[in-house]
Design an enzyme around this catalytic site. Structure first.
Site, PDB file in Angstrom:
ATOM      1  N   CYS A 149       0.815  -1.228   0.000  1.00 61.61           N
ATOM      2  CA  CYS A 149       0.000   0.000   0.000  1.00 61.61           C
ATOM      3  C   CYS A 149       0.845   1.272   0.000  1.00 61.61           C
ATOM      4  CB  CYS A 149      -0.952   0.001   1.190  1.00 61.61           C
ATOM      5  SG  CYS A 149      -1.991  -1.462   1.241  1.00 61.61           S
ATOM      6  N   HIS A 175      -3.111   7.162   2.665  1.00 64.47           N
ATOM      7  CA  HIS A 175      -3.629   5.892   2.134  1.00 64.47           C
ATOM      8  C   HIS A 175      -4.977   5.615   2.797  1.00 64.47           C
ATOM      9  CE1 HIS A 175      -4.142   1.764   1.181  1.00 64.47           C
ATOM     10  NE2 HIS A 175      -3.761   1.303   2.361  1.00 64.47           N
ATOM     11  N   ASN A 227     -10.222  -0.233   0.648  1.00 61.51           N
ATOM     12  CA  ASN A 227      -8.766  -0.105   0.563  1.00 61.51           C
ATOM     13  C   ASN A 227      -8.306  -0.687  -0.783  1.00 61.51           C
ATOM     14  OD1 ASN A 227      -5.995  -0.495   0.762  1.00 61.51           O
ATOM     15  ND2 ASN A 227      -6.051  -1.183   2.891  1.00 61.51           N
TER      16      ASN A 227
HETATM   17  C1  LIG Z   1      -9.807  -5.019  10.739  1.00 61.56           C
HETATM   18  C2  LIG Z   1     -10.423  -4.011  11.703  1.00 61.56           C
HETATM   19  C3  LIG Z   1     -11.488  -3.221  10.985  1.00 61.56           C
HETATM   20  C4  LIG Z   1     -11.064  -4.792  12.846  1.00 61.56           C
HETATM   21  O1  LIG Z   1     -11.635  -3.883  13.756  1.00 61.56           O
HETATM   22  P1  LIG Z   1     -11.460  -4.127  15.305  1.00 61.56           P
HETATM   23  O2  LIG Z   1     -12.272  -3.098  15.989  1.00 61.56           O
HETATM   24  O3  LIG Z   1      -9.986  -4.164  15.577  1.00 61.56           O
HETATM   25  O4  LIG Z   1     -12.120  -5.521  15.479  1.00 61.56           O
HETATM   26  P2  LIG Z   1     -11.489  -6.842  16.121  1.00 61.56           P
HETATM   27  O5  LIG Z   1     -10.396  -7.375  15.260  1.00 61.56           O
HETATM   28  O6  LIG Z   1     -11.179  -6.531  17.543  1.00 61.56           O
HETATM   29  O7  LIG Z   1     -12.719  -7.816  16.042  1.00 61.56           O
HETATM   30  C5  LIG Z   1     -13.827  -7.599  16.853  1.00 61.56           C
HETATM   31  C6  LIG Z   1     -14.824  -8.684  16.567  1.00 61.56           C
HETATM   32  O8  LIG Z   1     -15.400  -8.479  15.270  1.00 61.56           O
HETATM   33  C7  LIG Z   1     -15.361  -9.699  14.540  1.00 61.56           C
HETATM   34  N1  LIG Z   1     -15.276  -9.399  13.118  1.00 61.56           N
HETATM   35  C8  LIG Z   1     -14.174  -9.314  12.344  1.00 61.56           C
HETATM   36  N2  LIG Z   1     -14.540  -9.006  11.096  1.00 61.56           N
HETATM   37  C9  LIG Z   1     -15.876  -8.904  11.077  1.00 61.56           C
HETATM   38  C10 LIG Z   1     -16.819  -8.607  10.087  1.00 61.56           C
HETATM   39  N3  LIG Z   1     -16.467  -8.341   8.817  1.00 61.56           N
HETATM   40  N4  LIG Z   1     -18.126  -8.564  10.432  1.00 61.56           N
HETATM   41  C11 LIG Z   1     -18.506  -8.814  11.695  1.00 61.56           C
HETATM   42  N5  LIG Z   1     -17.667  -9.110  12.680  1.00 61.56           N
HETATM   43  C12 LIG Z   1     -16.358  -9.149  12.368  1.00 61.56           C
HETATM   44  C13 LIG Z   1     -14.157 -10.426  15.069  1.00 61.56           C
HETATM   45  O9  LIG Z   1     -14.276 -11.817  14.828  1.00 61.56           O
HETATM   46  C14 LIG Z   1     -14.230 -10.098  16.550  1.00 61.56           C
HETATM   47  O10 LIG Z   1     -15.168 -10.946  17.146  1.00 61.56           O
HETATM   48  P3  LIG Z   1     -14.939 -11.515  18.630  1.00 61.56           P
HETATM   49  O11 LIG Z   1     -14.882 -10.298  19.518  1.00 61.56           O
HETATM   50  O12 LIG Z   1     -16.122 -12.361  18.845  1.00 61.56           O
HETATM   51  O13 LIG Z   1     -13.627 -12.254  18.569  1.00 61.56           O
HETATM   52  C15 LIG Z   1      -9.352  -3.059  12.281  1.00 61.56           C
HETATM   53  O14 LIG Z   1      -8.488  -3.762  13.160  1.00 61.56           O
HETATM   54  C16 LIG Z   1      -8.526  -2.422  11.217  1.00 61.56           C
HETATM   55  O15 LIG Z   1      -9.018  -1.639  10.423  1.00 61.56           O
HETATM   56  N6  LIG Z   1      -7.217  -2.696  11.166  1.00 61.56           N
HETATM   57  C17 LIG Z   1      -6.364  -2.155  10.155  1.00 61.56           C
HETATM   58  C18 LIG Z   1      -6.566  -2.940   8.883  1.00 61.56           C
HETATM   59  C19 LIG Z   1      -5.944  -2.275   7.696  1.00 61.56           C
HETATM   60  O16 LIG Z   1      -6.100  -1.101   7.530  1.00 61.56           O
HETATM   61  N7  LIG Z   1      -5.239  -3.047   6.858  1.00 61.56           N
HETATM   62  C20 LIG Z   1      -4.629  -2.611   5.695  1.00 61.56           C
HETATM   63  C21 LIG Z   1      -3.521  -1.670   5.958  1.00 61.56           C
HETATM   64  S1  LIG Z   1      -2.690  -1.244   4.521  1.00 61.56           S
END
Ligand SMILES: CC(C)(COP(=O)(O)OP(=O)(O)OC[C@H]1O[C@@H](n2cnc3c(N)ncnc32)[C@H](O)[C@@H]1OP(=O)(O)O)[C@@H](O)C(=O)NCCC(=O)NCCS
Length: 322
Positions: free
Chosen positions: A113, A249, A279
């Site tokens: 990215c 980004h 993204n």
């Molecule tokens: C991925 C992201 C959105 C997850 O959000 P979060 O608030 O950290 O959520 P968590 O990972 O703590 O997950 C919370 C819960 O949601 C669930 N969950 C994950 N994806 C889900 C989805 N698409 N729909 C519903 N629930 C989901 C998980 O299983 C977890 O459940 P649990 O509590 O029962 O274990 C966030 O961490 C993020 O944006 N990270 C950066 C990712 C990124 O930008 N990547 C590319 C960079 S170039």
């Protein structure tokens, strides 16, 4: 001594995938995706591939800048989802654009990215050395082909698309780049390895899928944006108010909200369009740049800060003029 954007274009496939549609593909809800990421829609290909998207965005950038194609001496495509391993996406785009003049340089780079910013920094070296007059820098990704469509924690975040910029070197502009990488954190964002299958060694052939440690990446992203922004301002002896728009980004609205809060900045200083595209990795910054121009959030003469972060891990940014 700096990069000036003289033409900008974006192209995304016409087919869209909404959060609502994703509800029937994985166990998720529109509400979860919207509140956790700020994403509402993403475009994914139905018949096209990486070269098609790259070519269309490049054509639009050349038209937008009213660029004489014979002045383009370099094409760099940033991608980690190329159509073929060789020829490069850049060579295939060169052929479609019929840029057959005597000296052309074309190649792809992969910095995930952060790819577009890395590619711009390479273009700057060729332009500064006067090896070429103008460069075409493209970010193009078809991420939908490497998503695990059963993994709700990744497949809801990404989209396909391409953005392109025609750039030249302007001696009157004094701007520098800041680039960084940390290979030790390679596991945070990664794809499956390409398996080796030769007469001496056979491995199981796995589909190429993309994996991510969401929470680790979230923390990394916030730190990377803040580090890049403050370093660039210091290096260039500027304050945030000297920058007309920061284009980070586009990965998650909450990442940008956190940066704005930590820096006590105004959200209006940071461009956001992740809602419409998700993204798109290396394509996200040039897509956002073009969107910001079209929405008249930036105009000729403005100073823009571009900031990338992603797999590698890699991160970095630059200040450019338009
Ligand atoms: C991925 C992201 C959105 C997850 O959000 P979060 O608030 O950290 O959520 P968590 O990972 O703590 O997950 C919370 C819960 O949601 C669930 N969950 C994950 N994806 C889900 C989805 N698409 N729909 C519903 N629930 C989901 C998980 O299983 C977890 O459940 P649990 O509590 O029962 O274990 C966030 O961490 C993020 O944006 N990270 C950066 C990712 C990124 O930008 N990547 C590319 C960079 S170039």
């Amino acid at each position: 001594m700096g990069i000036k954007i003289v033409g900008s274009g974006l192209y995304v496939p016409t087919s869209k995938l909404s959060n609502k549609q994703l509800e029937s593909i994985v166990e998720t809800t529109d509400e979860w995706i919207s509140t956790r990421t700020g994403i509402a829609n993403r475009h994914i290909v139905s018949s096209e591939n990486t070269v098609d998207l790259a070519y269309e965005s490049a054509k639009r950038a050349i038209e937008h800048g009213n660029v004489d194609p014979s002045e383009i001496g370099l094409i760099i495509v940033a991608t980690f989802t190329p159509e073929q391993l060789t020829p490069s996406t850049a060579c295939l785009v060169q052929s479609r654009l019929r840029l057959n003049h005597q000296q052309m340089i074309a190649f792809d780079i992969n910095a995930a990215c952060t790819g577009f910013v890395y590619a711009l920094s390479i273009a700057e070296q060729f332009l500064k050395a006067k090896t070429v007059k103008k460069a075409l820098v493209i970010g193009s990704e078809v991420l939908s082909k490497i998503m695990d469509w059963e993994d709700r924690s990744t497949c809801v975040l990404f989209g396909d698309g391409a953005g392109a910029a025609v750039v030249e070197y302007d001696d009157s502009i004094e701007h520098s780049f800041y680039l960084n990488s940390s290979g030790d954190e390679q596991g945070a964002l990664k794809t499956t390895k390409l398996s080796v299958n030769n007469p001496l060694h056979q491995e199981e052939i796995e589909p190429i899928h993309f994996y991510m440690n969401g929470q680790q990446v979230f923390k990394f992203a916030v730190t990377a944006i803040k580090e890049t922004l403050t370093t660039l301002l210091t290096q260039n002896n500027l304050s945030l108010d000297d920058i007309n728009l920061v284009i980070p980004h586009q990965a998650n609205k909450r990442i940008i909200d956190k940066v704005v809060k930590d820096l006590k900045a105004s959200s209006e200083q940071f461009f956001l369009n992740v809602s419409d595209y998700g993204n798109t990795s290396a394509a996200s910054i040039p897509i956002a740049l073009n969107d910001a121009i079209t929405k008249q959030q930036i105009k000729n003469g403005d100073q823009i800060m571009l900031i990338g972060f992603g797999g590698g891990l890699t991160w970095g940014g630059c200040i450019v003029s338009i």
